[in-house]
Design an enzyme around this catalytic site. Structure first.
Site, PDB file in Angstrom:
ATOM      1  CB  ILE A   1      31.132  83.543  44.224  1.00 53.37           C
ATOM      2  CG1 ILE A   1      30.231  84.081  45.338  1.00 53.37           C
ATOM      3  CG2 ILE A   1      30.608  83.884  42.831  1.00 53.37           C
ATOM      4  CD1 ILE A   1      30.272  85.607  45.461  1.00 53.37           C
ATOM      5  CB  CYS A   2      28.068  78.834  45.136  1.00 56.28           C
ATOM      6  SG  CYS A   2      28.392  78.527  46.884  1.00 56.28           S
ATOM      7  CB  ALA A   3      23.630  80.292  46.842  1.00 51.67           C
TER       8      ALA A   3
ATOM      9  CB  THR B   1      25.720  85.347  45.252  1.00 53.82           C
ATOM     10  OG1 THR B   1      26.730  84.800  44.393  1.00 53.82           O
ATOM     11  CG2 THR B   1      25.062  86.506  44.539  1.00 53.82           C
TER      12      THR B   1
END
Length: 108
Positions: free
Chosen positions: A61-63, A89
């Site tokens: 996961i990232c932004a 996220t």
């Protein structure tokens, strides 16, 4: 190429104790992350793939989903069953799911 999973599929896997790797930078992670996510900034992924299991899925996961796709593709090329979390996220938080703040002992 790594798979991409929906927020709903990720939420179910997370509830079952899935391994989550957050590939954002340390300051982004500290500001708010999925509880239990292991920080591993994208730039460190090539040298840290050996820390990840090859016998179970790894949710990346990232932004928003761009960096996680890159990292998941790299991990997949190294034999890791990695999948990128669509929406990242940001979508997780917008859905009202739990977010933790602060650093973690594995921060890099």
């Amino acid at each position: 190429m790594a798979r991409e999973v929906t927020q709903e599929a990720f939420a179910a896997a997370w509830a079952d104790g899935a391994l989550v790797v957050d590939v954002r930078e340390a300051d982004e992670y500290t500001a708010g992350h999925v509880p239990g996510a292991r920080p591993m900034a994208l730039r460190t992924v090539p040298g840290r793939c050996g820390e990840l299991p090859t016998d179970r899925p790894v949710f990346v996961i990232c932004a928003s989903g761009n960096r996680s796709r890159t990292a998941a593709d790299l991990m997949t090329s190294r034999g890791i069953d990695a999948c990128s979390v669509a929406g990242g996220t940001s979508a997780w938080a917008r859905a009202g799911r739990p977010v933790a703040a602060g650093s973690h002992e594995h921060a890099a």
